[in-house]
Each structure stands twice: as C-alpha cells, then as structure tokens.
Design an enzyme around this catalytic site. Sequence first.
Site, PDB file in Angstrom:
ATOM      1  N   HIS A  12       1.862 -39.993  25.822  1.00  0.00           N
ATOM      2  CA  HIS A  12       1.895 -40.368  27.228  1.00  0.00           C
ATOM      3  C   HIS A  12       0.613 -41.100  27.635  1.00  0.00           C
ATOM      4  O   HIS A  12      -0.362 -41.135  26.897  1.00  0.00           O
ATOM      5  CB  HIS A  12       2.071 -39.129  28.119  1.00  0.00           C
ATOM      6  CG  HIS A  12       3.459 -38.590  28.140  1.00  0.00           C
ATOM      7  ND1 HIS A  12       3.970 -37.787  27.139  1.00  0.00           N
ATOM      8  CD2 HIS A  12       4.453 -38.742  29.046  1.00  0.00           C
ATOM      9  CE1 HIS A  12       5.220 -37.460  27.429  1.00  0.00           C
ATOM     10  NE2 HIS A  12       5.536 -38.023  28.577  1.00  0.00           N
ATOM     11  N   LYS A  14      -1.691 -38.393  32.688  1.00  0.00           N
ATOM     12  CA  LYS A  14      -0.827 -37.211  32.722  1.00  0.00           C
ATOM     13  C   LYS A  14      -1.694 -35.955  32.694  1.00  0.00           C
ATOM     14  O   LYS A  14      -2.590 -35.825  31.854  1.00  0.00           O
ATOM     15  CB  LYS A  14       0.144 -37.228  31.543  1.00  0.00           C
ATOM     16  CG  LYS A  14       1.163 -36.091  31.564  1.00  0.00           C
ATOM     17  CD  LYS A  14       2.235 -36.304  30.505  1.00  0.00           C
ATOM     18  CE  LYS A  14       3.211 -35.136  30.467  1.00  0.00           C
ATOM     19  NZ  LYS A  14       3.875 -34.912  31.768  1.00  0.00           N
TER      20      LYS A  14
END
Length: 247
Positions: free
Chosen positions: A132, A136
């Site tokens: 990601h 995040k």
Amino acid sequence: MIRVAVIGASGRMGSTVVEALAAAPDMECVAQCDADTPIASENLAGASIAVDFTTPSATEGNVHALLDAGLHVVVGTTGWDESSLSRVREQATLTGRNVIIAPNFAISAVLAMHFAALAAPYFESAEVIELHHPNKVDAPSGTALATAQKIAHARGAAECAPMPDATTSDPLGARGGLVEGVPVHSVRLRGLVAHEEILLGNAGEQLSIRTDCFDRVSFMPGVLLAVRSIERLPGLTVGLDTVMGLV
C-alpha cells in the site's frame, strides 16, 4: 432514489464515494460529514443509508451513532476485531438496522480472497503480501488479515498439516506477522495504491493470486453494490463475498 450520507466525505476514499454517488442514476448524496460534523439527524438530511470511510479509531463510534439515528451503514474503514464486531452486531439487532463491513470493496480483491480460500487446502505453504501507499495508518491491511484468516480456516477445515518453516532465528521480524499461522508481510511504498499477492506452494509448483488497484475508483462498484443490497441483508454482514453471493 437512495438517499446516502457519506461519513469522512473529505478524505481520499470519502470524496471518491461522493463522486460515485453523484454519477449513480439511482442514488443521491444528501449529506457529507467529517470529524467536525456531529452525527445527528439534523446533519444527515433524511439519508436512509450511510457510507463510512473514516479512521479505525472513529469508525465504531460512528456506526453506533448512525444506527441510533435509524440508518443502515456500509463501512469500508478497517481495524475491526471480534469484540467490536460483536458490539455492532448487537446494536444492529436492537435498532433493526443493517450493517455491511467489508475489508475491501474492490471486486478483484474479493475474488482473490475467495480463490485463495478455495486453493489453500491443496497447497503445503501459503503466504500473503500486501502493498500500500505510505499514508496508510494500519498494518497489516484489513484485506490481508481477512485473506490470511480465510486461508487458515480453509486449511483447518481440511485438517492440513502445519506449514513447513525451519526458521529458528528472526530477530528483525523478517518473516512477517502470523495471522492464525499464516505469514503476512506489509509493504509501504510511494507510488502504490492498494495491492495484494497470495503465494501458495507445493513441491515443484507455485500458484500466485494477485490483485492490483491503481485508483480508488476501483472500489466504487463494490460500494454501490453494498448500498443497493444492504436492505435485504439483516443485521451485520462482514465481507463483500456475501453480498456477491460467493458464500
């Protein structure tokens, strides 16, 4: 028209949900709420369904407030555990409202998790890698946790032997975290959005299942599907696979 309120409307996912609702012919975004907007009837503008994309620290409180306000709730925020799910399940029953909580709304990711669970009993080894963007806040991702749990449950139901691993020294934690015995690895890298690879191996063969989401619009078909489906799914539903009829 389905009247929808978006909670976390100015965030990366929330703003994309607002745009998707505006483009949907059968939906209307009637309220946009953020952290400085109390969840109360006067701020929800007659919405019947809310979509929550906020933060793990805020989402459970939001869901309870929305249920108390008489709304069904679709939740894309991760960070849930069994105790918090149990509280929401009880509250949904008490209020007669419905909740869908999904670790991932991308159709490809839901299918990848489903395929991994189908394959897991037939392979000696399985590991999950999630990748990601560096903004995040939680690791591993909710999708990776759900994937590993599905793999573990499928292997347990098939009475598979423990996965082989001769590692006895790992002072840096390079083997990743264990989710019910399944190794999970998290990558946070600039330029990524949301990606997952599931590796399954036997002697002489390997199966790779990979899902790549390059833009947040990839989650919107799943969000809209959940909004359209929530009234027929009583209580708490966890995972989009139920909405899609995969279980």
